[in-house]
Write a protein that holds these residues in place. Structure first.
Motif, PDB file in Angstrom:
ATOM      1  N   ILE A 214       1.021  -1.369   0.055  1.00  0.00           N
ATOM      2  CA  ILE A 214       0.067   0.244   0.025  1.00  0.00           C
ATOM      3  C   ILE A 214       0.887   1.245  -0.019  1.00  0.00           C
ATOM      4  O   ILE A 214       0.398   2.271  -0.680  1.00  0.00           O
ATOM      5  N   THR A 215       1.988   1.170   0.756  1.00  0.00           N
ATOM      6  CA  THR A 215       2.780   2.260   0.802  1.00  0.00           C
ATOM      7  C   THR A 215       3.289   2.658  -0.797  1.00  0.00           C
ATOM      8  O   THR A 215       3.546   3.837  -1.069  1.00  0.00           O
ATOM      9  N   GLU A 216       3.621   1.674  -1.279  1.00  0.00           N
ATOM     10  CA  GLU A 216       4.174   1.805  -2.858  1.00  0.00           C
ATOM     11  C   GLU A 216       2.933   2.285  -3.841  1.00  0.00           C
ATOM     12  O   GLU A 216       3.258   3.164  -4.471  1.00  0.00           O
ATOM     13  N   ASP A 884      10.421  15.464  13.297  1.00  0.00           N
ATOM     14  CA  ASP A 884      10.890  14.883  11.898  1.00  0.00           C
ATOM     15  C   ASP A 884       9.803  14.011  11.364  1.00  0.00           C
ATOM     16  O   ASP A 884      10.133  12.850  10.920  1.00  0.00           O
ATOM     17  N   LEU A 885       8.587  14.283  11.382  1.00  0.00           N
ATOM     18  CA  LEU A 885       7.613  13.538  11.010  1.00  0.00           C
ATOM     19  C   LEU A 885       7.649  13.011   9.469  1.00  0.00           C
ATOM     20  O   LEU A 885       7.436  11.803   9.293  1.00  0.00           O
ATOM     21  N   ILE A 886       7.913  13.812   8.657  1.00  0.00           N
ATOM     22  CA  ILE A 886       8.195  13.475   7.162  1.00  0.00           C
ATOM     23  C   ILE A 886       9.054  12.635   6.937  1.00  0.00           C
ATOM     24  O   ILE A 886       8.791  11.828   6.175  1.00  0.00           O
ATOM     25  N   MET A 887      10.283  12.607   7.454  1.00  0.00           N
ATOM     26  CA  MET A 887      11.443  11.746   7.459  1.00  0.00           C
ATOM     27  C   MET A 887      10.985  10.137   8.015  1.00  0.00           C
ATOM     28  O   MET A 887      11.291   9.344   7.345  1.00  0.00           O
ATOM     29  N   CYS A 888      10.357  10.388   9.161  1.00  0.00           N
ATOM     30  CA  CYS A 888      10.040   9.072   9.650  1.00  0.00           C
ATOM     31  C   CYS A 888       8.835   8.393   8.857  1.00  0.00           C
ATOM     32  O   CYS A 888       8.893   7.131   8.665  1.00  0.00           O
ATOM     33  N   ALA A 889       7.876   9.207   8.075  1.00  0.00           N
ATOM     34  CA  ALA A 889       6.978   8.626   7.203  1.00  0.00           C
ATOM     35  C   ALA A 889       7.638   8.002   5.934  1.00  0.00           C
ATOM     36  O   ALA A 889       7.229   6.791   5.480  1.00  0.00           O
ATOM     37  N   LEU A 920       3.142  -0.084  16.095  1.00  0.00           N
ATOM     38  CA  LEU A 920       1.513  -0.035  15.778  1.00  0.00           C
ATOM     39  C   LEU A 920       0.977   1.078  16.949  1.00  0.00           C
ATOM     40  O   LEU A 920       0.091   2.046  16.310  1.00  0.00           O
ATOM     41  N   ASP A 921       1.153   1.084  18.004  1.00  0.00           N
ATOM     42  CA  ASP A 921       0.706   1.995  18.978  1.00  0.00           C
ATOM     43  C   ASP A 921       1.063   3.238  18.929  1.00  0.00           C
ATOM     44  O   ASP A 921       0.332   4.128  18.650  1.00  0.00           O
ATOM     45  N   ILE A 922       2.273   3.473  18.629  1.00  0.00           N
ATOM     46  CA  ILE A 922       2.708   4.920  18.465  1.00  0.00           C
ATOM     47  C   ILE A 922       2.316   5.388  16.893  1.00  0.00           C
ATOM     48  O   ILE A 922       2.221   6.650  16.492  1.00  0.00           O
ATOM     49  N   LEU A 923       2.252   4.442  16.022  1.00  0.00           N
ATOM     50  CA  LEU A 923       1.565   4.852  14.640  1.00  0.00           C
ATOM     51  C   LEU A 923       0.486   5.521  14.958  1.00  0.00           C
ATOM     52  O   LEU A 923      -0.066   6.556  14.165  1.00  0.00           O
ATOM     53  N   ALA A 962       0.414  12.945   6.582  1.00  0.00           N
ATOM     54  CA  ALA A 962      -0.616  12.214   7.288  1.00  0.00           C
ATOM     55  C   ALA A 962      -0.858  10.832   5.836  1.00  0.00           C
ATOM     56  O   ALA A 962      -1.030   9.737   6.641  1.00  0.00           O
ATOM     57  N   GLY A 963      -0.618  11.256   4.945  1.00  0.00           N
ATOM     58  CA  GLY A 963      -0.956  10.271   4.033  1.00  0.00           C
ATOM     59  C   GLY A 963      -0.009   9.082   3.745  1.00  0.00           C
ATOM     60  O   GLY A 963      -0.433   7.756   3.789  1.00  0.00           O
ATOM     61  N   GLU A 964       1.338   9.538   4.003  1.00  0.00           N
ATOM     62  CA  GLU A 964       2.209   8.187   4.023  1.00  0.00           C
ATOM     63  C   GLU A 964       2.248   7.568   5.480  1.00  0.00           C
ATOM     64  O   GLU A 964       2.174   6.268   5.414  1.00  0.00           O
ATOM     65  N   PHE A 965       1.722   8.323   6.413  1.00  0.00           N
ATOM     66  CA  PHE A 965       1.792   7.500   7.886  1.00  0.00           C
ATOM     67  C   PHE A 965       0.436   6.428   7.872  1.00  0.00           C
ATOM     68  O   PHE A 965       0.281   5.510   7.980  1.00  0.00           O
ATOM     69  N   VAL A 966      -0.582   6.964   7.029  1.00  0.00           N
ATOM     70  CA  VAL A 966      -1.694   6.354   6.675  1.00  0.00           C
ATOM     71  C   VAL A 966      -1.418   4.965   5.983  1.00  0.00           C
ATOM     72  O   VAL A 966      -2.026   3.786   6.170  1.00  0.00           O
ATOM     73  N   SER A 967      -0.716   5.327   4.838  1.00  0.00           N
ATOM     74  CA  SER A 967      -0.334   4.036   3.895  1.00  0.00           C
ATOM     75  C   SER A 967       0.208   2.969   4.748  1.00  0.00           C
ATOM     76  O   SER A 967       0.220   2.022   4.518  1.00  0.00           O
ATOM     77  N   CYS A 968       1.197   3.593   5.510  1.00  0.00           N
ATOM     78  CA  CYS A 968       2.104   2.629   6.549  1.00  0.00           C
ATOM     79  C   CYS A 968       1.281   1.697   7.363  1.00  0.00           C
ATOM     80  O   CYS A 968       1.433   0.461   7.423  1.00  0.00           O
TER      81      CYS A 968
END
Length: 2018
Positions: A214-216, A884-889, A920-923, A962-968
């Motif tokens: 899904i991330t791809e 640094d949420l962008i890099m984490c995502a 999972l929890d922190i995500l 938010a989109g990348e975290f959601v896809s993760c």
């Protein structure tokens, strides 16, 4: 649920488009027959596609369309037919199909089989997309979107052409790639234009979202979305120039045109020159060679696209020295200046294209300024230049192109195919590409200083330049003038006339090869150009300059002052050796030249600039490369290397590196550190963007040319030395440079070790490993150091981490993958976990981890298991701190991209375990945090790295990725198996932890479902997300059931679950009904209908709740109702039974289910107003059809319960509400406000009030109706509507909350505001009487509070309303009866009849047309009869329309004398409940001689549910009353009306109210002349004969009454003649004498001899002495019910003159009729020309005969602005001369005062009225009668009505009424008309002007032919008159007084009637609402009363009907809150 659609694939074959074109027009495939194969004929790997349509006309033929997929069951030999069998079976020709390879997915499961072609996926996508476009493309034409229609047509054709190319398969790989790129670009464009979904693609092929992570998928969608919305700006730009022509009047010589780019800021050219030649006509000299006249200026950077960059054009002419010289003066041609043009490049930036641009050409005033003419033009120094000619201009075409040169070549192939010259920038481009070979020397011929040489004038100097090699030979073709001209061997400068200091500033390029550069020199020869006849060029000097010095250095860049050596013309310059020994420059001399420089004043200046990749001008670089020749200079050369320009180093990169490593090998101890520093400098030099492309050159060198096998020892040693000293501050900058270069240092180390191992067989391996281990130990120690804040150490750590990941691949060349992984793990693990340190370091640390995840090291499963924990550890730390949420995502996305879907490998499952436990929890918390925070400002969100991609959409919505975290998160959940879920749920120690987790994940899921979560066209992504969500919810629902039921029940978590499920089902992306068939099919194939799955889960979870269901009642009623409104049958069947369950549990708890009912009704309104729900749902809700499984229908289930009665009632109520809501929604979809919208709103408003008692909804719809009325300008109706809300409020200080548009205020303030608004609307609607009452009400409130300011304003407003009543004219509206029959009408209209109040000036035809426009499918009924049951039940719409006459309720005002018409007119047409219309017919045998004998009248009275006007312009008919009037009764009514008219006219004449006596004259003439010629004699023949008396003994009293009326008429006529004689003018005396004579004839025919005795004995009670027979002497035999008021003219009251018809009467009969009633050529024709319908057939469907006028009011009222005279003339002009009354031919206007007619009130009876008479003129005899219309026409007596409230009327003296008067009710009557208004009616066929002219009925006004019998003359109207004021001499007459308050006011009853301020129920008179009631009369107090503590609720009481009727349920007092 059947999924048959999943079996089918409609695919086109290879030849489909070749057979039928265009394929999309008319040929779209039918549902596919996908068949099971028979044994013996296997087509497992083939599918067959139809390539031509087959209609199946043969027996058993199977009809198929192009593109249908079929499976072959059997082939019939011989016939070559195939058999196709499934739902359809049949045969078809074998040559109609094409065999195509395909595979069948889910084979064997017919329901889920999928046919997948094995062809290229791009072809498949083109096929399916074009099919979808085909349908939508045709819709574009229907919607008139012509532009997109044609553009899409061209795109579709292009795609078809490209598809053919792909199918042929003859394309090369590169060409195929290019074609696919074009195809996908066009597909994406079309999808975007049509609003279709964004298609994710990889390498031009659609991707299956189930086959990638899904991330791809998210990245693919994001990339395409960003590419679509934010195109990346090009970094490289190019300018295309095409020369068209030079327009000038004085041409005749050839020209040279030179283009170049000039930087006015730096005052220098920035490009080479584009040179072209023009012929004598100003056109290109070589038009056949495009490269000669068009060029591309390449490699312009973004910095060059600015306004101070100019395109300069210099024009040189080739000809004589002077432009005006004679042709024979000199034959030698010179280059001479002509003109210059300039254009700023900024002018091209807006449009990028300037076709055929004409540039103005300027010439300098003095030739000495030519070198700077372009600068003067740019600076606008106008004194130094002027135009070359008035019409001179240079026509060019210019265009800016963007992108790299290869892209430009692809996109503009035609231009490059035809040829275009390339013009470079001066020097190297911004980016130097390795392998680029250049050796260009740019020479600018600047200027010269020369002596006169013995001349009297200055010389004409021409410079000739040659390039000469070392042997003295001139090099051929190495001088380039510009890009458009081939190189030449010599250059000739232009000549400046008589100038010893010429300035040329001409730029030349010398592309001399390197091998010829050494020893070559440039020689410039100077000649004087004579202007004499011979035109000789005499050599007088020369200059030269060598190109390279002896030490190998080239001519340095810059300006050089060359020595001019004098010589003669015959000097031999061929021997270069003779002059090369001479000095060439005043500043430079040859090393071995000992010859002294002679002093000379002559000099020549040039500027040189070398652009070479092989030659250098730097001596330090040469010294370094030749280090072996000067060993003592090595240290100095290494030190100077850093000072050499980078471009010089990269030109000799390989030689430089060889030199450095050669020195290192020579003496590593001495030079090791210096060589290392030089190597670091070179490596870091390549980091510069200008030299970035030389990195591959260094990589190639390392791989192929590097030979330092021993270098690794020194490199490791020096590198470790630097790392160990990171804490030393003075070495900080140097160490930082070293750490930046570590990637290539490690490359050299590894390559050196490999070379050493190869050379030695792997010796010293352990030593090398130890060195590396020691180096990395130093690294770990270095990284583990903590620093507080920003420090030098943290900067060094950041630098090291940024390039450390690039070392992994190098280490993998020498070490095992696990060893490298452990080394990296240890290094990254040594990083400090402190998060409060340097933020930049934390960001770089994450970047390093991200690069680690992206590296090849991490992709290996063996190393990934080692690295994953440390990566997750750092991610967890950053996510926990929300940094640094962008890099984490990005890192998380890369991690999940490596995990494929449904991978069952053990390593993958273990990785999922680690990720779930760690992230999972922190995500979940991170997603909640991001989506809940407010959007940050631009400065709050800063990106640390330019290469980090941020989705613009999500950044705009949430400010974070938010989109990348959601896809993760979705990727993680999709990878989780049953075991993972079980482990996760078991990992929670307590139920509280589990509860928090479930609440958290449910909340996140609700966020993911939000519409703004993904862009609108990301349907693919939404479906994948929903599939993951529903799968996860199914897992978690088990945990919910197991842990949170019974004693552990938790309401919050269950509520969250149900809320999530409901919004999941309601998502827009899951509403498959809105999709195209193909899209819906694909979704069902892949995911099924997820709504049904979730609905079943809701039902299951609800059933598990048990008694806990009560917690969710009524909270979940609304959400569940919203789900059931979705048009999905299976979903509805699942969810509807839950309502029964709710009702049952609520019944158990409360004994009723009022809460369920209330919530259901409230939510139903809001949901259906949003467009949800349909007719099918209404039927399903109320049906008895079983739902699903064991569950019967909702109604059936309820009928089994003990509470079935209330349950069935609720279902019925909800069903009726849905009917009205559906009607309301359908009506509101229309554009303009019409009656349908208003009627539907009224129906719904009334339903909420009377049946549901929903006060808030009731008030909301009051305001919706109010807005509709305002929009339609129905101001009176708007006021009545708002009055409903006003009646719910009281004059109290109770606070009210904010509601609708009302602010928070007290009840008193809101009621005041409402009063003022209502008064304003009554004023705008001209209903001033009602406004006056409200003014009085609010004035009393002001007075009680001593608010004199507002009291004064209100009294002035009241006064203004009185003035408007008297001064302004009001139009009397028409009234129409409309019947709506048929089942196609909305519920609120279906099979009902209404009476409608027409608009101003609206007559029947206009009304009919308006109604047909509102109901375009309706059929106009052509008769007025009641329809039968067939019409009621028809599946159609039928409209029945005709006009009706209003019957006023109150006659009090109308019967008073002296009240002006302006006042009476209000009461005639307001507050009307009852309407009537008459239909004449013959009963029995018709007497041709006297048809009055058998002519009866059917009178129908319509009683409405509410009075008009009210809150709507139309109200439903509540009751119909039909009576029949006999011919005798009709005759009595006619005579009563005529007698009343005569009395009125005589009275007016007697009191001098008429200045003109013509009306009286004409009336007398009409009656007397008609009587003489037969008039009333017809009555005698019909009713006074013996035969009639014997046959009708019951009519004795009526015959007596008729006889009495005849005698009374005679008395009145005699008195009238006497009055007439007094006032008749002299010229009319003969007419008067004739009338007197005829009167005696009339008396004799009646058997009357003398009246005098009778009159004296029994005087008539005329107030002014008019004669009248006393009625008291007549036996009263009629029923009191016979007394009635007829408000408007009946259709029967039309005069005979207007009823001539060959179908009904002979001319004799017509004449007799006229004589009987006295209408022929009489005044009555002016007043009462109304047709009387007969039973004859109707006329055409559109209109009646032109003679016929409506029974509605006269058209004179429709023209209030015309004078009476003109109105009279206009209306009568429509009649033929024979039909026109004399007043029409000879009109005599009257003054207003003359229109006041006498109004007599008799003692014993009220004469019958005509519809046009005021109330006083319409009194009828109260004699009892068997034919009395007591059902609808009786007046209401005071005993029933009490005091009826009416708007205020000025007090007038009243007259004494007879006892019969006490029976008459007093109600408003329709507006009266004065005589001069003219009663000629508008020529409308019928009573109802609402509908189109197509409506004709049998009603009086719809009849097309008219009989002339007595019935036609019955009730011939007297003129509409006004009463007069009683004279003072007459005794006052008293009327019965009525009590104002006969019944106490009920304070609790605050609810007004739903439609009108006049409430009514059947016959019971109802008082006005409080706001319109008249306050009791009382003397005003001397002083205002004191303020009261509480404002009174009611200031007055209103009367009530004594008859009790059921009242609607009272509204609760909570209305105060609204």
């Amino acid at each position: 649920m059947s999924n048959y659609l999943t079996v089918v694939r409609l695919l086109l074959g290879y030849k489909v488009f070749l057979c039928i074109l265009p394929w999309w027009i008319g040929c779209f495939p039918l549902p596919l027959q996908n068949l099971t194969l028979k044994e013996g004929y296997n087509t497992e790997n083939q599918k067959h596609y139809l390539i031509a349509g087959f209609r199946g006309t043969v027996p058993h033929g199977l009809s198929l369309e192009i593109g249908d997929t079929v499976q072959i069951l059997e082939k019939c030999d011989g016939d070559l037919f195939y058999l196709n069998f499934f739902i359809f079976q049949g045969i078809f020709p074998s040559n109609y199909i094409h065999l195509k390879n395909a595979c069948v997915k889910n084979k064997g499961y017919v329901q889920f089989e999928m046919v997948i072609p094995t062809e290229d996926s791009v072809i498949t996508e083109m096929t399916t997309t074009l099919r979808d476009w085909g349908t939508m493309w045709k819709q574009l034409y229907v919607r008139n979107e012509g532009d997109l229609f044609h553009r899409l047509w061209h795109i579709m054709n292009e795609i078809l052409d490209l598809r053919r190319q792909v199918l042929v398969g003859h394309l090369t790989h590169d060409r195929m790639k290019d074609v696919k790129r074009h195809i996908t670009a066009r597909l994406d464009w079309g999808n975007e234009q049509l609003g279709l979904d964004l298609v994710p693609r990889k390498e031009y092929a659609m991707v299956d979202p189930e086959e990638i992570s899904i991330t791809e998928l998210y990245r693919l969608m994001e990339h395409r979305h960003r590419k679509k919305d934010t195109p990346v700006p090009a970094s490289s730009h190019h300018l295309f120039v095409q020369m068209k022509s030079l327009m000038c009047s004085n041409l005749g010589e050839e020209l040279e045109v030179i283009f170049s780019l000039f930087d006015s800021k730096e005052n220098r050219p920035i490009s080479e020159r584009f040179f072209l030649r023009l012929n004598r006509n100003g056109l290109p000299k070589c038009p056949e060679k495009p490269e000669r006249h068009c060029s591309l200026f390449v490699d312009l950077g973004s910095s060059e696209l600015r306004k101070d960059i100019y395109i300069t054009v210099h024009i040189i002419r080739i000809g004589r020295m002077g432009a005006g010289e004679k042709k024979n003066a000199c034959n030698v041609q010179y280059r001479r200046p002509f003109g210059c043009a300039v254009l700023s490049i900024a002018d091209l930036l807006a449009g990028d294209s300037k076709d055929d641009l004409v540039l103005k050409v300027y010439m300098c005033n003095t030739e000495s300024d030519w070198y700077q003419i372009h600068e003067n033009i740019i600076k606008k120094l106008n004194a130094r230049y002027n135009l070359t000619g008035s019409n001179a201009g240079l026509a060019v075409s210019l265009q800016l192109l963007h992108g790299d040169i290869e892209q430009i070549r692809r996109e503009y192939t035609s231009r490059f195919t035809h040829g275009v010259s390339i013009t470079r920038k001066l020097g190297f481009s911004n980016i130097i590409m390795p392998g680029e070979m250049r050796n260009d020397l740019y020479i600018t011929v600047e200027r010269g200083e020369f002596e006169k040489g013995g001349k009297s004038v200055a010389r004409n100097v021409e410079v000739t330049m040659h390039v000469v090699d070392s042997s003295g030979q001139i090099l051929k073709d190495f001088i380039s003038f510009g890009s458009g001209e081939p190189p030449a061997s010599e250059y000739h400068s232009f000549v400046l006339y008589h100038n010893n200091g010429p300035r040329w500033a001409e730029l030349l390029k010398l592309p001399i090869p390197v091998d010829k550069f050494r020893g070559a020199h440039i020689r410039c020869e100077f000649r004087h150009c004579s202007t004499k006849e011979k035109g000789e060029k005499k050599l007088f000097g020369f200059s030269f300059v060598p190109l390279m010095q002896e030490n190998g250095r080239t001519l340095p860049d810059g300006t050089h002052e060359l020595i001019v050596h004098k010589c003669e013309e015959n000097a031999n310059l061929q021997d270069s050796g003779r002059y090369l020994k001479l000095p060439f420059s005043k500043g430079i001399s040859l090393g071995n030249n000992s010859q002294a420089v002679k002093t000379t004043k002559e000099s020549f200046w040039i500027t040189s600039f070398l652009c070479s990749t092989k030659l250098t001008q730097n001596g330090d670089m040469l010294d370094l490369l030749k280090w072996r020749t000067h060993p003592d200079k090595i240290a100095g050369c290494l030190s100077k290397l850093k000072e050499i320009d980078g471009s010089e180093i990269v030109k000799f990169l390989q030689d430089t590196l060889d030199t450095l490593f050669g020195i290192l090998d020579e003496n590593s101890q001495k030079y090791g550190s210096k060589v290392f520093d030089c190597l670091v400098h070179i490596i870091n030099l390549l980091q510069d963007s200008k030299f970035h492309h030389f990195k591959p050159v260094m990589d190639t060198y390392i791989e192929s040319h590097f030979a330092g096998a021993l270098a690794y020892r020194d490199l490791i040693k020096v590198l470790k030395w630097h790392i160990d000293r990171v804490t030393e501050v003075d070495l900080h900058d140097h160490i930082q440079e070293v750490l930046k270069a570590q990637e290539y240092i490690f490359k050299y180390i590894v390559q050196s070790r490999r070379l050493f191992s190869i050379a030695t067989g792997g010796q010293n391996e352990e030593e090398f490993r130890c060195c590396i281990q020691e180096l990395l130990m130093s690294v770990r120690f270095f990284l583990s150091q903590e620093s507080k804040g920003t420090s030098a150490l943290s900067q060094l750590q950041a630098v090291f981490l940024s390039s450390f990941p690039s070392v992994y691949s190098e280490l993998l060349k020498l070490f095992d993958v696990r060893e490298v992984a452990n080394l990296v793990h240890d290094a990254l693990g040594s990083l400090p976990t402190v998060m409060h340190g340097d933020e930049s370091l934390q960001a770089v640390k994450l970047q390093s981890i991200g690069k680690t995840v992206e590296s090849h090291l991490y992709t290996n499963p063996d190393s990934r298991c080692i690295l994953l924990p440390v990566v997750l550890h750092h991610l967890h730390m950053h996510l926990q701190e929300q940094k640094d949420l962008i890099m984490c995502a990005r890192i998380l996305s890369n991690i999940f991209c490596l995990i494929k879907k449904n991978s069952s490998e053990k390593s993958v499952l273990e990785e999922i375990d680690v990720i779930v436990n760690s992230l999972l929890d922190i995500l979940l918390r991170t997603i909640l945090e991001i989506t809940s925070r407010p959007q940050p400002s631009g400065s709050a969100m800063r990106l640390q790295f330019q290469d980090v991609t941020v989705t613009l959409f999500f950044k705009s919505c949430f400010g974070e990725p938010a989109g990348e975290f959601v896809s993760c998160l979705l990727s993680l959940l999709r990878q989780m198996t049953d075991r993972h879920y079980q482990q996760l749920l078991d990992s929670f120690n307590t139920k509280e932890d589990l509860r928090d987790f479930l609440l958290q994940i449910f909340t996140v899921f609700r966020i993911l479902i939000r519409p703004e979560m993904f862009p609108k066209d990301w349907t693919v992504m939404r479906l994948v997300a929903n599939n993951v969500i529903i799968t996860t919810v199914l897992y978690l629902s088990d945990a919910l059931r197991k842990n949170f039921l019974n004693e552990n029940f938790d309401y919050k978590i269950w509520d969250s679950y149900f809320f999530l499920a409901v919004i999941f089902i309601n998502q827009l992306c899951l509403q498959l009904e809105m999709f195209t068939p193909s899209k819906k099919k694909k979704v069902l194939e892949k995911y099924g209908d997820m709504r049904v799955t979730m609905g079943c889960e809701i039902f299951s979870m609800w059933q598990n709740l048990g008694e806990h269901k009560l917690h969710f009642i009524p909270a979940l009623i609304g959400p569940f109702l919203e789900v059931t409104l979705i048009p999905q049958p299976d979903l509805r069947n699942v969810m509807i039974p839950i309502f029964h369950d709710m009702m049952d549990w609520e019944q158990r708890r409360s004994g009723n289910f009022k809460q369920v009912e209330a919530k259901l009704i409230d939510k139903l309104d809001s949901l259906m107003s949003e467009g949800k729900g349909d007719e099918t749902y209404r039927e399903l809700f109320n049906s008895i059809i079983p739902l699903f499984g064991p569950y019967p229908s909702l109604l059936k289930k309820i009928e089994r319960e003990t509470w079935r009665e209330s349950g069935v009632s609720l279902i019925a109520t909800v069903t009726r509400l849905m009917e009205r809501l559906l009607d309301y929604r359908d009506c509101m979809k229309m554009g303009e406000v019409d009656g349908k919208k208003i009627g539907c709103t009224v129906s719904l408003l009334n339903f909420y009030k009377t049946e549901l008692n929903k006060e808030e909804m009731y008030i909301r719809y009051i305001h919706k109706l109010y807005d509709l009325h305002l929009k339609a300008q129905n101001f009176t109706e708007a006021a009545y509507t708002l009055l409903l809300y006003d009646e719910l409020l009281e004059w109290s200080d109770r606070p009210l909350r904010e509601f609708l548009t009302y602010p928070m205020q007290t009840e008193w303030q809101r009621k005041e505001c409402l009063h003022l608004t209502i008064i304003q609307n009554f004023d705008r609607g001209k209903c001033w009487e009602n406004g006056i009452i409200l003014c009085r009400k609010i004035a009393e409130q002001y007075e009680s509070y001593y608010d004199y300011r507002n009291l004064s304003k209100m009294r002035m407003m009241e006064a203004s309303l009185y003035d408007k009543i008297m001064d302004q004219q009001r139009l009397e509206p028409e009234f129409f009866r409309v019947g709506f029959y048929g089942k196609k009408f909305p519920f609120f209209l279906r099979n009902k009849e209404f009476v409608c109040r027409g608009h101003d000036y609206e007559r029947l035809e206009a009304f009919q047309q308006r109604m047909l426009n509102e109901f375009p499918h309706a059929i106009a009924m052509q008769h007025a009869n009641q329809p039968d049951e067939t019409i009621f039940q028809a599946e159609a719409q039928y409209l029945q329309i005709y006009a009706v006459t209003p019957i006023p309720e109150n006659q009090e005002v109308l019967q008073r004398d002296g009240i002006p018409d302006n006042i009476k007119s209000f009461y005639k047409v307001n507050h009307i409940w009852r309407f009537r219309y008459d239909r004449p017919f013959h009963k029995g045998t018709k007497d041709k001689e006297n048809e009055f004998k058998s002519l009866w009248v059917e009178r129908t009275t319509l009683i409405l549910v509410q009075s008009l006007p009210g809150i709507s312009r139309w109200f439903e008919v509540e009751k119909r009353e039909v009576v029949e009037m006999s011919p005798l009764e009709n005759a009595i009514e006619v005579l009563e009306n005529k007698n009343q008219q005569l009395r009125t006219l005589i009275s007016q004449c007697q009191t001098r109210q008429m200045q003109n006596i013509n009306p009286l004259t004409m009336c007398l003439n009409g009656v007397i002349d008609a009587a003489v010629n037969g008039g009333v004699a017809r009555y005698q023949e019909a009713f006074f004969v013996k035969e009639y008396i014997l046959n009708h003994p019951e009519d004795g009293e009526k015959i007596t009454r008729l006889r009495e009326l005849m005698l009374e008429q005679a008395q009145i006529l005699e008195f009238g003649l006497a009055v007439h004689e007094k006032v008749v003018p002299q010229d009319m005396r003969p007419l008067h004498k004739k009338l007197v004579d005829q009167f005696f004839v009339m008396k004799s025919s009646l058997g009357i001899q003398e009246f005098s005795a009778c009159v004296q004995a029994s005087p008539v009670h005329f107030p002014n002495g008019s004669p009248r027979v006393c009625r008291n002497s007549i036996p009263i035999s009629m029923s009191p019910d016979a007394a009635r008021v007829i408000p408007r003219r009946s259709p029967l009251s039309y005069p005979a003159v207007n009823r001539y018809s060959s179908s009904s009467l002979s001319s004799q009969a017509s004449a007799e009729v006229s004589n009987i009633t006295g209408q022929s050529e009489s005044s009555d024709e002016v007043f009462n020309m109304q047709p009387s319908p007969s039973t004859s057939s109707l006329s055409s469907t559109h209109s009646a005969s032109p003679n016929v006028t409506s029974s509605a009011p006269s058209s004179a009222r429709a023209s209030p602005l015309l004078s009476d005279k003109h109105k009279h003339s206009r209306e009568n002009s429509c009649l033929s001369p024979r039909e026109r009354p004399c007043s029409a031919i000879y009109p005599t206007p009257l003054e207003t005062s003359q229109r006041m007619l006498f109004n007599h009130i008799g003692d014993g009876a009220l004469p019958r009225s005509d519809s046009n008479l005021p109330g006083a003129d319409k009194a009828v005899n109260s004699t009892p009668s068997s034919w009395s219309l007591d059902s609808g026409k009786e007046a209401r007596n005071t005993s029933e009505s009490g005091k009826l409230i009416s708007p205020p009327v000025p007090p007038r003296p009243v007259q004494t009424a007879s006892p019969a008067r006490h029976i008459a009710s007093i109600s408003p009557s329709p507006a009266g008309r004065s005589p001069m208004k003219g009663s000629v009616q508008s020529f409308t066929p019928s009573p109802v002007e609402y509908h189109s002219s197509g409506l004709i009925s049998n009603s009086p006004a719809l009849s097309g032919s008219y009989s002339s019998g007595i019935s036609s003359l019955s009730r011939c109207s007297t003129s509409e008159t006004s009463g007069f004021e009683s004279q003072g001499s007459e005794p006052a007459v008293t009327v019965p007084s009525y009590s104002i308050s006969e019944e106490p006011v009920r304070k609790e009853s605050k609810t007004p009637p739903p439609y009108s301020v006049y409430e009514r129920t059947l016959k019971r008179p109802v008082p006005l609402p409080h706001s319109l009631s008249i306050p009791p009369a009382a003397d005003p107090p001397a002083l205002p009363p004191k303020p009261q503590l509480v404002r009174p609720n009611n200031l007055e009481n209103s009367s009530r009907r004594t008859e009790q009727v059921p009242r609607p349920r009272p509204l609760p007092r909570k209305v105060s809150q609204l």
